[in-house]
Design an enzyme around this catalytic site. Structure first.
Site, PDB file in Angstrom:
ATOM      1  N   LYS A  39      56.787  36.443  36.279  1.00  0.00           N
ATOM      2  CA  LYS A  39      56.405  35.183  36.931  1.00  0.00           C
ATOM      3  C   LYS A  39      56.802  35.260  38.398  1.00  0.00           C
ATOM      4  O   LYS A  39      57.887  35.763  38.738  1.00  0.00           O
ATOM      5  CB  LYS A  39      57.129  33.997  36.269  1.00  0.00           C
ATOM      6  CG  LYS A  39      57.038  32.680  37.047  1.00  0.00           C
ATOM      7  CD  LYS A  39      55.610  32.152  37.137  1.00  0.00           C
ATOM      8  CE  LYS A  39      55.527  30.916  38.059  1.00  0.00           C
ATOM      9  NZ  LYS A  39      54.104  30.463  38.228  1.00  0.00           N
ATOM     10  N   CYS A  96      51.101  31.454  47.958  1.00  0.00           N
ATOM     11  CA  CYS A  96      52.321  30.744  48.300  1.00  0.00           C
ATOM     12  C   CYS A  96      52.000  29.760  49.429  1.00  0.00           C
ATOM     13  O   CYS A  96      51.110  30.009  50.251  1.00  0.00           O
ATOM     14  CB  CYS A  96      53.415  31.709  48.728  1.00  0.00           C
ATOM     15  SG  CYS A  96      52.870  32.917  49.922  1.00  0.00           S
ATOM     16  N   THR A 150      44.550  32.829  31.175  1.00  0.00           N
ATOM     17  CA  THR A 150      44.263  31.735  30.254  1.00  0.00           C
ATOM     18  C   THR A 150      44.162  32.201  28.797  1.00  0.00           C
ATOM     19  O   THR A 150      44.757  31.585  27.899  1.00  0.00           O
ATOM     20  CB  THR A 150      42.977  31.011  30.684  1.00  0.00           C
ATOM     21  OG1 THR A 150      43.183  30.445  31.986  1.00  0.00           O
ATOM     22  CG2 THR A 150      42.597  29.916  29.705  1.00  0.00           C
ATOM     23  N   GLY A 171      40.767  37.011  36.000  1.00  0.00           N
ATOM     24  CA  GLY A 171      39.982  35.777  35.997  1.00  0.00           C
ATOM     25  C   GLY A 171      38.835  35.797  35.012  1.00  0.00           C
ATOM     26  O   GLY A 171      37.933  36.611  35.118  1.00  0.00           O
ATOM     27  N   GLY A 172      38.874  34.875  34.042  1.00  0.00           N
ATOM     28  CA  GLY A 172      37.734  34.665  33.161  1.00  0.00           C
ATOM     29  C   GLY A 172      37.613  35.624  32.001  1.00  0.00           C
ATOM     30  O   GLY A 172      36.562  35.680  31.359  1.00  0.00           O
TER      31      GLY A 172
END
Ligand code: YRO
Length: 311
Positions: free
Chosen positions: A45, A129, A271, A248-249
C-alpha cells in the site's frame, strides 16, 4: 506456456500482481499475495512517512461496473513496509514498495530513507499524491512531475517506477511521455483510478461513499477502455527502456491479454482482487493461458505490444 517478464534486471515468473492499495496494507495481506498462485510479484500500500488511519466512514464501494473509493491513504507508515521488505526473502516474487507522500518534501524524504536502507526491491512513486492545495494531483501538474523526478534522480539509484493517473488528451500523452523519457525510470504503471467519480444509490438518493461528499476514484470494468488507451499511448511514446505495468479493468484472462497486446509487460489487478481475494490470480492466469492456447501462443513475447490497427 511462458508468462515471464523482466524489469530493471528483476525477473518475473508470472506477470500478474496486485494494484497498490488493494489487499496490501498489512503483513498478513502481503503474505497472502506472496503465497497466492499466479502472482509474479506484489506491491505494498502506498506509504506515507508516518502511519495514517485514512478517511473515516464508508470509503470503498463495489458498483455494477467496478468500484469507487476514497480510502485517504490508510497505511502503516514507511518503516513498517521497509521492515517487511527486510524480512522478505522470496527470490521468486520481487517486492515493489509504493510511496505517496502528501508533499514533495515527504516523497523526497521517503526516497532518501529507502536509498539509505537495505531495501533491494523496486520502488513505485505514486504520482496521484496530492500537490500544493489548489493545484491538481502531481500527475496532472507536469512541472511538478518534472521537478520531483529531477530531484529524486540526484540521489536515488535503486529501481524506480511511477504510478500515473489516467490521461484523456493525446497532447497530455505527448507531454507526460516527453517528461518521463528524460529520466532513467525502470517503468511506468498506468492507470491509477479515474479520479473523482460520483455514483448514486437509487434506493436512498445518496452518494455511495462517505468521504469527500461521495467523490472517489473509479476502478473496475468501467475504466478498461481508459486503461488500454493509456497503456498503449504511453507504450508508443516511451523509450523502450521504460517498461509498462498495465492496471485497470481486469476481470478476465482476456482483459489481461488485451493489456499485454496494448504493450504491458506486467498486469496489475485492483477491483477484481478486492472482490474475489487472492484466488483471482489463479483464475486470471489460467484464463490467460487458455486464450494464448486458442491463438497457439506459447510465449507472451509473441503478442506483447502487437495490437493491430484497422487501416
Ligand atoms: C488518492 C490519494 C489518497 C492521494 C493516493 C492514494 C490512493 C487512494 C486512496 O488511498 O484513497 N485510492 C486510489 O484509488 N488511488 C490512490 O492512489
Amino acid at each position: 506456456t511462458n508468462l515471464t517478464a523482466s524489469i530493471a534486471g528483476f525477473h518475473f515468473q508470472d506477470l500478474l500482481l496486485n494494484a497498490a492499495g488493494v489487499h496490501c496494507e498489512t503483513t498478513e495481506e502481503l503474505e497472502a499475495l506472496r503465497k497466492a498462485t499466479g502472482t509474479g510479484a506484489l506491491i505494498t500500500k502506498s506509504a506515507t512517512p508516518k502511519p495514517r488511519p485514512g478517511n473515516s466512514g464508508l470509503r470503498y464501494q463495489d458498483l455494477p461496473l467496478g468500484s469507487i473509493n476514497s480510502m485517504g491513504l490508510p497505511n502503516q507508515g514507511l518503516s513498517y513496509y521497509l521492515d517487511y521488505a527486510n524480512h522478505y526473502h522470496d527470490q521468486q516474487k520481487p517486492l515493489f514498495l509504493s510511496i505517496a507522500g502528501l508533499t514533495q518534501a515527504d516523497n523526497l524524504a521517503m526516497l532518501a530513507d529507502i536509498q539509505a536502507s537495505e531495501f533491494t526491491g523496486l520502488v513505485e512513486l505514486n504520482l496521484s499524491c496530492p500537490n500544493v492545495p489548489g493545484k491538481p494531483q502531481t500527475g496532472y501538474d507536469f512541472e511538478a512531475t518534472r521537478q520531483i523526478l529531477t530531484k529524486a534522480f540526484t540521489f536515488f539509484t535503486k529501481p524506480l517506477g511511477v504510478k500515473l493517473p489516467p490521461y484523456f488528451d493525446l497532447a497530455h500523452f505527448d507531454q507526460i511521455a516527453a517528461i518521463l523519457n528524460a529520466f532513467p525510470l525502470a517503468y511506468v504503471n498506468s492507470i491509477n483510478s479515474v479520479g473523482n467519480g460520483l455514483m448514486i444509490d437509487s434506493k436512498t438518493d445518496t452518494v455511495m461513499i462517505a468521504p469527500k461528499g461521495g467523490f472517489g476514484g473509479l476502478g473496475g470494468a468501467m475504466v478498461k477502455a481508459t486503461a488500454l488507451a493509456n497503456v498503449h499511448g504511453l507504450r508508443q511514446r516511451l523509450n523502450p527502456t521504460i517498461k509498462v505495468i498495465g492496471t485497470g479493468g481486469v476481470q478476465s484472462g482476456r482483459d489481461v491479454y488485451d493489456l499485454i497486446l496494448a504493450g504491458a509487460d506486467l498486469v496489475a489487478v485492483g477491483t477484481s482482487l478486492h472482490q474475489e481475494g487472492p484466488a483471482v490470480f489463479q483464475r486470471l492466469r489460467s484464463e490467460l493461458i487458455a486464450e494464448m492456447d486458442r491463438k497457439n501462443y506459447t510465449e507472451v513475447d509473441q503478442f506483447r505490444n502487437r495490437l493491430q490497427t484497422l487501416n
